[in-house]
Design a protein around this motif. Structure first.
Motif, short mmCIF file in Angstrom:
data_model
loop_
_atom_site.label_atom_id
_atom_site.label_comp_id
_atom_site.label_asym_id
_atom_site.label_seq_id
_atom_site.Cartn_x
_atom_site.Cartn_y
_atom_site.Cartn_z
N ILE A 24 -29.35 36.33 -15.06
CA ILE A 24 -29.42 37.79 -15.07
C ILE A 24 -28.48 38.37 -14.02
O ILE A 24 -27.80 39.37 -14.26
CB ILE A 24 -30.86 38.27 -14.83
CG1 ILE A 24 -31.77 37.83 -15.96
CG2 ILE A 24 -30.93 39.77 -14.66
CD1 ILE A 24 -31.42 38.44 -17.30
N PHE A 25 -28.43 37.73 -12.85
CA PHE A 25 -27.50 38.19 -11.81
C PHE A 25 -26.06 38.15 -12.30
O PHE A 25 -25.32 39.12 -12.16
CB PHE A 25 -27.66 37.33 -10.55
CG PHE A 25 -26.74 37.73 -9.43
CD1 PHE A 25 -27.07 38.76 -8.59
CD2 PHE A 25 -25.54 37.06 -9.24
CE1 PHE A 25 -26.22 39.13 -7.56
CE2 PHE A 25 -24.68 37.42 -8.22
CZ PHE A 25 -25.02 38.46 -7.38
N MET A 26 -25.66 37.04 -12.92
CA MET A 26 -24.29 36.90 -13.39
C MET A 26 -23.99 37.84 -14.56
O MET A 26 -22.89 38.39 -14.66
CB MET A 26 -24.00 35.45 -13.79
CG MET A 26 -24.02 34.48 -12.62
SD MET A 26 -22.88 34.91 -11.30
CE MET A 26 -21.33 34.66 -12.11
N LEU A 27 -24.97 38.02 -15.46
CA LEU A 27 -24.77 38.93 -16.59
C LEU A 27 -24.53 40.36 -16.13
O LEU A 27 -23.58 41.01 -16.56
CB LEU A 27 -25.98 38.86 -17.53
CG LEU A 27 -25.94 39.81 -18.73
CD1 LEU A 27 -24.94 39.31 -19.75
CD2 LEU A 27 -27.32 39.95 -19.32
N THR A 28 -25.37 40.85 -15.24
CA THR A 28 -25.19 42.22 -14.77
C THR A 28 -23.97 42.34 -13.85
O THR A 28 -23.33 43.39 -13.82
CB THR A 28 -26.45 42.72 -14.05
OG1 THR A 28 -26.77 41.82 -12.98
CG2 THR A 28 -27.61 42.82 -15.01
N PHE A 29 -23.65 41.26 -13.13
CA PHE A 29 -22.43 41.27 -12.31
C PHE A 29 -21.19 41.46 -13.18
O PHE A 29 -20.36 42.34 -12.91
CB PHE A 29 -22.34 39.96 -11.51
CG PHE A 29 -21.05 39.81 -10.76
CD1 PHE A 29 -20.91 40.41 -9.53
CD2 PHE A 29 -20.00 39.09 -11.27
CE1 PHE A 29 -19.73 40.28 -8.82
CE2 PHE A 29 -18.82 38.95 -10.58
CZ PHE A 29 -18.69 39.55 -9.35
N CYS A 45 -29.82 50.43 -14.53
CA CYS A 45 -30.96 51.16 -15.07
C CYS A 45 -31.77 50.36 -16.09
O CYS A 45 -32.96 50.60 -16.25
CB CYS A 45 -30.49 52.47 -15.71
SG CYS A 45 -29.83 53.64 -14.51
N LEU A 46 -31.14 49.42 -16.77
CA LEU A 46 -31.84 48.69 -17.81
C LEU A 46 -32.55 47.43 -17.33
O LEU A 46 -33.39 46.89 -18.03
CB LEU A 46 -30.88 48.33 -18.95
CG LEU A 46 -30.36 49.51 -19.75
CD1 LEU A 46 -29.38 49.04 -20.81
CD2 LEU A 46 -31.49 50.31 -20.37
N THR A 47 -32.23 46.96 -16.14
CA THR A 47 -32.90 45.76 -15.64
C THR A 47 -34.00 46.17 -14.67
O THR A 47 -33.90 47.15 -13.96
CB THR A 47 -31.91 44.83 -14.91
OG1 THR A 47 -31.29 45.55 -13.84
CG2 THR A 47 -30.88 44.31 -15.85
N THR A 48 -35.07 45.37 -14.68
CA THR A 48 -36.19 45.64 -13.78
C THR A 48 -36.31 44.59 -12.68
O THR A 48 -37.20 44.69 -11.85
CB THR A 48 -37.51 45.68 -14.57
OG1 THR A 48 -37.68 44.43 -15.23
CG2 THR A 48 -37.49 46.80 -15.58
N SER A 49 -35.44 43.62 -12.68
CA SER A 49 -35.54 42.56 -11.68
C SER A 49 -34.55 42.81 -10.54
O SER A 49 -33.58 43.54 -10.67
CB SER A 49 -35.25 41.20 -12.31
OG SER A 49 -33.91 41.14 -12.74
N ALA A 50 -34.85 42.19 -9.41
CA ALA A 50 -33.97 42.30 -8.25
C ALA A 50 -32.64 41.63 -8.53
O ALA A 50 -31.59 42.11 -8.08
CB ALA A 50 -34.63 41.69 -7.03
N ALA A 51 -32.64 40.55 -9.30
CA ALA A 51 -31.39 39.85 -9.62
C ALA A 51 -30.46 40.75 -10.42
O ALA A 51 -29.26 40.79 -10.16
CB ALA A 51 -31.69 38.58 -10.41
N GLY A 52 -31.00 41.48 -11.37
CA GLY A 52 -30.18 42.37 -12.18
C GLY A 52 -29.60 43.52 -11.38
O GLY A 52 -28.43 43.86 -11.53
N ALA A 56 -25.65 44.07 -10.35
CA ALA A 56 -24.92 45.29 -10.70
C ALA A 56 -24.22 45.88 -9.48
O ALA A 56 -23.07 46.32 -9.56
CB ALA A 56 -25.88 46.31 -11.31
N ILE A 57 -24.90 45.88 -8.34
CA ILE A 57 -24.29 46.41 -7.12
C ILE A 57 -23.09 45.56 -6.72
O ILE A 57 -22.03 46.09 -6.36
CB ILE A 57 -25.33 46.46 -5.99
CG1 ILE A 57 -26.37 47.55 -6.27
CG2 ILE A 57 -24.67 46.71 -4.64
CD1 ILE A 57 -27.55 47.54 -5.34
#
Length: 128
Positions: A24-29, A45-52, A56-57
């Motif tokens: 999830i981290f890599m996908l949102t990255f 906005c669409l992810t609810t996890s800290a990894a997401g 994104a940041i």
């Protein structure tokens, strides 16, 4: 009237601590990096996890660095930064700090379940 409300004390760790995983981290990255600010807003906005959210940041920070370097060294914008090189450095450092903040905070959050697994009913608040 107190009988109408049932208290719930059986929270799972998945309800209390939503960390996510490396995928999830890599996908949102990559979503934030490739699609710039639109990808950042969608993935944040669409992810609810800290990894997401940290992905994104981090991806938006690297995207900011990418666009500053494109504008700075492009032949299409010849006089865009003339006399204002301090502005170029400010955005470059800001993008680098966003990238590091997302990456380092996700690395810290990944280690948290090991420390919180021994504590009973721990609730964790992530400040993004």
């Amino acid at each position: 009237q107190d009988d109408d409300f049932v208290t719930r004390d059986d929270f799972d760790d998945t309800d209390q601590l939503r960390i996510g995983n490396d995928g999830i981290f890599m996908l949102t990255f990559f979503m934030a990096f490739l699609f710039n600010w639109i990808g950042f807003f969608l993935s944040f906005c669409l992810t609810t996890s800290a990894a997401g959210r940290y992905g994104a940041i981090s991806g938006f920070g690297l995207s900011l660095i990418k666009w500053i370097l494109i504008v700075r060294f492009s032949t299409y914008f010849p006089g865009y930064f003339d006399g204002q090189y301090w502005l170029w450095w400010v955005f470059l450092v800001l993008g680098f700090l966003l990238f590091l903040r997302g990456f380092i905070n996700y690395a810290k959050v990944r280690k948290m379940p090991d420390t919180f697994s021994t504590l009973p009913r721990t609730r964790v608040l992530f400040i993004y």
